[in-house]
Scaffold this active site. Structure first.
Site, PDB file in Angstrom:
ATOM      1  N   HIS A  67       1.296  10.462   8.121  1.00  0.00           N
ATOM      2  CA  HIS A  67       2.382  10.089   7.220  1.00  0.00           C
ATOM      3  C   HIS A  67       1.885   9.895   5.796  1.00  0.00           C
ATOM      4  O   HIS A  67       0.720   9.582   5.563  1.00  0.00           O
ATOM      5  CB  HIS A  67       3.084   8.809   7.702  1.00  0.00           C
ATOM      6  CG  HIS A  67       2.164   7.675   8.004  1.00  0.00           C
ATOM      7  ND1 HIS A  67       1.552   7.529   9.230  1.00  0.00           N
ATOM      8  CD2 HIS A  67       1.743   6.629   7.260  1.00  0.00           C
ATOM      9  CE1 HIS A  67       0.797   6.446   9.226  1.00  0.00           C
ATOM     10  NE2 HIS A  67       0.890   5.890   8.040  1.00  0.00           N
ATOM     11  N   CYS A 190      -0.095  -2.172   7.903  1.00  0.00           N
ATOM     12  CA  CYS A 190      -0.996  -1.038   7.706  1.00  0.00           C
ATOM     13  C   CYS A 190      -0.919  -0.629   6.237  1.00  0.00           C
ATOM     14  O   CYS A 190      -0.005  -1.047   5.529  1.00  0.00           O
ATOM     15  CB  CYS A 190      -0.643   0.131   8.623  1.00  0.00           C
ATOM     16  SG  CYS A 190       0.938   0.934   8.271  1.00  0.00           S
TER      17      CYS A 190
END
Length: 645
Positions: A67, A190
């Site tokens: 991503h 994250c």
């Protein structure tokens, strides 16, 4: 937002042809470009690879979730891809990946997009959904499976919310001698905050439910902090889990048994983390404005160079906004000086504001090196130590030259390690006095020891050293100057944004701030522009050696190169490091050497071709760029092997 708007059927790949990780990423990025989700393949791919370099997004159980969030993305989308044979994606469990979800989020993604992406990520914890996706044959089946899973999750989330409210009410009503159900609080985070944050949340909640344990999970994602933990919830928790790959707010957990792990452990080792928290086998966290014992242990496992480099990069990354902001305003002031004169208020305004920003370079550099080592208590001694290095003061010796960048670097490391030493020295201080550490002891003793070392040792020694370097540079003959320019220019191309590149750029900035001479800035600017321009030239004139995608990326490198964005060459260097790096270093070294041979001076720290009007010899500055780029481009174009048929 309906998940169908994210999971576009046109963007699905039901039979991925790639056989390795690099080709899989290439194939998925190419698909995104074909359907118009992204408009710059190289930029998006570079950000995907940057994320992969931090930690593999192959999360295990046959799933990978690459991503990125950048300006190349036109709309939030999730690309679903399936490999029937499986691909070695360097997953965290070492097993092949079969299902791929490449998440693309635009820079300006609103909360609705981000919430949908978070929901999609959390669904993949469901093993039944994963099993069905592996068997799916058409895009319609994939969308149908996610629709059903989303409806089930929404019903479950609603039930969980009501359950948590009931638990809170029960906790208030329960008497002190009631046997309470185990209760854990957690934080997941994250670096990008798109996928792993929410997958860890879902895994922890699902595992806690299986174990009969109450849990509340706070997420620190792209849309900000959600489900923030209250002081009361933290107080009554048996233990705390922090599954994060970035810094989260830690002082609130002071005195609690705390498990501190990477976010991937929250996904793959949820049961282990919950057991450690409930059974209170994790260390007790004590907030001293620094790291927990778990963090200190993980730091000790790093190599010395890795730690030094990370600390240095923390200082440089926080300093760069001052360099760019102040430098651009100073550059504008020089343009104005040529037209309105040195006494104009417009010139004085831009020049003074730029100089004010530059006056913070060394203090900010030192402060954030120190913070990287000793955390918040090191900010004060680091900042003051850096300020001392930036000033020409009479200490034990009298010098008209400050200690400069060298002294500032040392000030940061000294301040950081002084605070680390103080933490270890005072760790057995009575708990009743622990509150004095951050507000009194660390500031006073940290400043005292750092200031003493700077005043009696670093400032006097490096003031002399810096003065000698400045004198050497000012009096350097043409031959030596050419060698230095070639060295700095070549260093800009060795790793294209890495340690060598940053070292050369920082040295040029240090010389510029000390002498106001932009000669070395010209060398590093030319050196940094050459690699992407060389790529552009090679892909233009040796088309048959490159794929269609590479040729398109080559065109964008004309703009990146002229803008002094060396990183534009990274995707090519990653795929063919020998030919790209060697040819780039040769051209950059020649271009950097020519700037010194011709006596070119560029009084601006950034801007590439767009600061040409500021150069004392603008045409020669352009010529140095052109010669370096053409030489590198020709070497690379001829040397690169022919494309495989």
């Amino acid at each position: 937002m309906d998940l169908k708007q994210l999971l576009l059927k046109d963007a699905m790949i039901m039979d991925l042809k790639a056989t390795n990780k690099e080709d899989a990423i290439e194939e998925m990025v190419d698909k995104y470009y074909q359907v118009g989700v992204i408009d710059d393949k190289e930029l998006y791919k570079a950000d995907i690879l940057k994320r992969e370099a931090q930690t593999s997004t192959g999360i295990g159980d046959g799933i990978a979730m690459p991503h990125a969030r950048d300006k190349a993305v036109k709309r939030a989308t999730v690309l679903f891809a399936k490999s029937n044979a499986g691909i070695d994606y360097k997953s965290l469990d070492g097993q092949p990946a079969y299902l791929f979800f490449m998440i693309a989020a635009p820079d300006g993604a609103d909360n609705l997009h981000l919430q949908a992406l978070a929901a999609l990520s959390s669904l993949l914890i469901n093993p039944e959904l994963v099993k069905n996706l592996k068997a799916a044959k058409t895009p319609d089946e994939v969308q149908g499976l996610f629709d059903q899973a989303m409806k089930e999750k929404e019903a479950k989330d609603k039930a969980d919310e009501e359950k948590q409210k009931a638990q809170a009410e029960a906790a208030k009503a329960a008497s002190a001698d009631d046997k309470k159900k185990p209760y854990v609080v957690a934080v997941t985070a994250c670096p990008t905050g798109i996928a792993h944050t929410y997958m860890a949340e879902a895994a922890l909640k699902e595992q806690a439910e299986k174990m009969g344990i109450d849990i509340k999970v706070e997420t620190n994602g792209s849309e900000g902090v959600k489900h923030r933990l209250t002081a009361d919830e933290i107080k009554r928790a048996d233990g705390v889990i922090v599954a994060a790959d970035k810094k989260v707010e830690m002082p609130r957990f002071d005195g609690k048994h705390l498990v501190n792990r990477p976010v991937s452990d929250g996904i793959n080792k949820a049961e282990e983390l919950i057991n450690l928290a409930v059974e209170q086998k994790a260390p007790v966290f004590h907030d001293e404005g620094g790291a927990s014992s778990d963090e200190e242990e993980s730091e000790e496992k790093k190599s010395l160079w890795s730690r030094i480099y990370a600390d240095l990069m923390n200082g440089i990354s926080n300093m760069l906004p001052f360099v760019v902001g102040g430098g651009i305003l100073m550059a504008i002031s020089f343009l104005l000086e040529n037209s309105v004169g040195a006494k104009s208020q417009w010139f004085l305004f831009f020049n003074n504001v730029g100089n004010y920003a530059f006056s913070f370079l060394i203090p900010v550099l030192a402060a954030y090196i120190a913070v990287s080592i000793g955390d918040r208590p090191a900010l004060l001694p680091g900042f003051v130590g850096g300020y001392m290095a930036s000033q020409a003061t009479a200490s034990v010796v009298s010098s008209k030259s400050p200690a400069g960048f060298i002294g500032g670097l040392l000030a940061g490391f000294i301040a950081g390690w002084v605070v680390v030493f103080l933490k270890k020295w005072l760790k057995n201080l009575p708990h009743s006095l622990a509150g004095l550490k951050t507000i009194l002891i660390y500031p006073v003793l940290g400043l005292l020891f750092t200031g003493a070392i700077m005043y009696f040792a670093i400032d006097p020694i490096f003031a002399v050293v810096n003065a000698a370097i400045t004198h050497f540079l000012e009096s350097m003959g043409t031959g030596n100057a050419v060698i230095l320019g070639a060295l700095l220019g070549g260093m800009m191309s060795i790793d294209m944004g890495g340690p060598f590149n940053k070292a050369a750029y920082t040295f040029a900035i240090g010389t510029f701030t000390a002498t106001q001479d932009g000669a070395l800035m010209a060398a590093v600017m030319v050196g940094g522009m050459v690699p992407p321009l060389a790529i552009a030239i090679a892909t233009t004139f040796w088309k048959d050696k490159f794929t269609d995608q590479e040729r398109q990326a080559g065109l964008s490198n004309y703009i990146l190169g002229l803008s002094f964005i060396t990183e534009g060459a990274i995707p090519f260097a990653a795929g063919d490091p020998l030919h790209v790096i060697v040819s780039s270093v040769i051209g950059s070294a020649i271009g950097g050497g020519l700037t010194q041979l011709w006596g070119i001076n560029v009084p601006a720290p950034h801007g590439g071709i767009f600061v040409t009007p500021l150069a004392n010899k603008p045409l020669l500055y352009l010529l140095a760029v052109v010669i370096g780029a053409i030489i590198s481009g020709i070497i690379y174009g001829i040397w690169k092997p022919a494309k495989k048929k």
